[in-house]
Design an enzyme around this catalytic site. Sequence first.
Site, PDB file in Angstrom:
ATOM      1  CG  ASP A 171      -1.851   1.157   1.305  1.00 25.64           C
ATOM      2  OD1 ASP A 171      -2.463   1.455   0.264  1.00 25.64           O
ATOM      3  OD2 ASP A 171      -1.992   1.789   2.359  1.00 25.64           O
ATOM      4  CB  SER A 172       0.281   4.746  -0.852  1.00 32.77           C
ATOM      5  OG  SER A 172      -0.936   4.867  -0.157  1.00 32.77           O
ATOM      6  CE1 TYR A 225       2.968   5.330  -3.517  1.00 31.52           C
ATOM      7  CE2 TYR A 225       1.764   3.439  -4.355  1.00 31.52           C
ATOM      8  CZ  TYR A 225       2.920   3.982  -3.838  1.00 31.52           C
ATOM      9  OH  TYR A 225       4.008   3.176  -3.658  1.00 31.52           O
ATOM     10  N   GLY A 226      -2.662   8.920  -4.075  1.00 29.93           N
ATOM     11  CA  GLY A 226      -3.953   9.319  -4.637  1.00 29.93           C
ATOM     12  C   GLY A 226      -3.951  10.623  -5.407  1.00 29.93           C
ATOM     13  CB  CYS A 247      -2.657   1.182  -2.675  1.00 31.86           C
ATOM     14  SG  CYS A 247      -2.809   2.865  -3.260  1.00 31.86           S
ATOM     15  CG  ASN A 248      -9.228   1.412  -3.157  1.00 29.69           C
ATOM     16  OD1 ASN A 248     -10.153   0.886  -3.730  1.00 29.69           O
ATOM     17  ND2 ASN A 248      -9.007   1.263  -1.869  1.00 29.69           N
ATOM     18  CB  THR A 249      -4.314   5.222  -5.886  1.00 34.91           C
ATOM     19  OG1 THR A 249      -5.156   5.943  -4.987  1.00 34.91           O
ATOM     20  CG2 THR A 249      -3.868   6.142  -7.000  1.00 34.91           C
ATOM     21  CD  GLU A 282      -1.838   8.857   6.730  1.00 30.07           C
ATOM     22  OE1 GLU A 282      -0.840   9.296   7.318  1.00 30.07           O
ATOM     23  OE2 GLU A 282      -1.821   7.832   6.034  1.00 30.07           O
ATOM     24  CB  CYS A 285      -9.727   5.467  -0.270  1.00 31.45           C
ATOM     25  SG  CYS A 285      -8.165   5.972   0.500  1.00 31.45           S
ATOM     26  CB  THR A 286      -7.039   1.123   2.354  1.00 31.10           C
ATOM     27  OG1 THR A 286      -6.026   2.035   1.985  1.00 31.10           O
ATOM     28  CG2 THR A 286      -7.109  -0.010   1.369  1.00 31.10           C
ATOM     29  CG  HIS A 287      -6.271   6.369   4.360  1.00 34.36           C
ATOM     30  ND1 HIS A 287      -5.495   5.850   3.366  1.00 34.36           N
ATOM     31  CD2 HIS A 287      -5.420   6.874   5.271  1.00 34.36           C
ATOM     32  CE1 HIS A 287      -4.216   6.055   3.673  1.00 34.36           C
ATOM     33  NE2 HIS A 287      -4.148   6.674   4.820  1.00 34.36           N
TER      34      HIS A 287
END
Lengths: 272, 272
Positions: free
Chosen positions: A13-14, A45-46, A76-78, A156, A190-192
């Site tokens: 992942d980023s 990365y997004g 990472c989705n992006t 974050e 998005c994983t966040h």
Amino acid sequence: MMSDTAGPIAIFDSGVGGLTVAAAIARALPQEGFVYLGDTARLPYGTKSPETVTRYAVQATRALMRFQPKMIVVACNTASAVALPVLAAAYAPLPVVGVVEPGARAAVAASRQGRIAVIATEGTVRGGAYVRAIHALNAQVHVVQRACPLFVALAEEGWTHGAVPELAARKYLSDIFEVETPPDTLVLGCTHFPVLVDAIRKAVGPAVALVDSAETVAREIASIVRASGSGAGPAVHRFLSTDAPERFARVGSQFFGAAIDVAQVELVDLSA
Amino acid sequence: MMSDTAGPIAIFDSGVGGLTVAAAIARALPQEGFVYLGDTARLPYGTKSPETVTRYAVQATRALMRFQPKMIVVACNTASAVALPVLAAAYAPLPVVGVVEPGARAAVAASRQGRIAVIATEGTVRGGAYVRAIHALNAQVHVVQRACPLFVALAEEGWTHGAVPELAARKYLSDIFEVETPPDTLVLGCTHFPVLVDAIRKAVGPAVALVDSAETVAREIASIVRASGSGAGPAVHRFLSTDAPERFARVGSQFFGAAIDVAQVELVDLSA
């Protein structure tokens, strides 16, 4: 098709957001080890171009190959949205699994009226990967997308509850959902975003199905692993970070849902 | 001490925030050209380790040397806070100017009661560079710091006015300013923060002096340039970006305060 059934599942992942995916994999496959790489020196990365994200994804995958993994998971989705074909071609026959297609499948399964909203990073939205993946399953589905980059910063920062995330969620989502026939399903692309689920739920109301690709991708990985015979190795969890292991352990623990000891986190340099 | 008095002023930042500094330099020295590099492929620097930020700053400076600049301006507070000694040593006798010391000087000059608050990124706060720079000028000053990482995301998203930035500013700042003897001066220790000045002002009240290092650093640079005899070259403004020139031009224009044409933005690769 496995290169090494005793090898770990490699996840990248980023940053730390993909630890929600790692946690779902660990729950689904408690007997499997994994090695997780977070490219925290270059996140996010997004907001970056497809070319840059693809280059970073290739470097991350190369660093993970030294663990002789049985598969690569692009958490990472992006990166899933832009780099998956390149990675799949480069590392065939190793399975390379992204989060976009499992998320699209779950969304299409959840949607009763065929109206799906996708929230994601700028890069994922601009690339349109979710729209393509959903339409490949059902061309009749109406899809609306919205980039929500501030959600990444809120997650974050740990501002996951209260007035700031709730206002931000309303600002991003109200015009999509306050219409006569709103979407019935919302993909957290998005994983966040799963850590913001309470604020997102308040903005969209109780009737909308929320799709978190972490669970779906974990089920997909579990079926691949079971089909090929899983390794009997101990379920060792390793973490690699391209920057500041201390921050990785601290911020990452809330996404992983369990404490990560900084001694478990190895600093790696992908540009070397 | 100038390497080339006809050369441009080289400015670098992690992204587009430093364009507030570039704009202040252009206003102070309208006859001088500049070349601005935004390391957008690896931003933000503020959450990354000193070692990683220093490595990135060295690579950025190296890329700028091909323009034979007359000086290097480190417009990024985080890079100023951690990488300035390394850069100054590596490129002597070329002047290398950061934003932390000018900001500290302006704050000490502005403070009537000797109580200064500094808001900045995590990296700048953790490194303590503003505290050291302020105490080097006046050891009696009371300094309080607060990392405000969400401000960077709000500025990048263009959410500079309204409820979300105002709530975020209150959440970050109210406990510092709602005390019996609050700070009388607040340093905006990140180039992204000046665009949020209205929300910050509401959170701290009308009596607090706000110090924006962009203006101060521009005055300092103007005095260096004038002292050494400035070049008579045309005031060409060049922009370099390590990622997505289109996004650099679009997001950057609001920080620069004037439209940046995407055709003016050159894509560069620092890792090569």
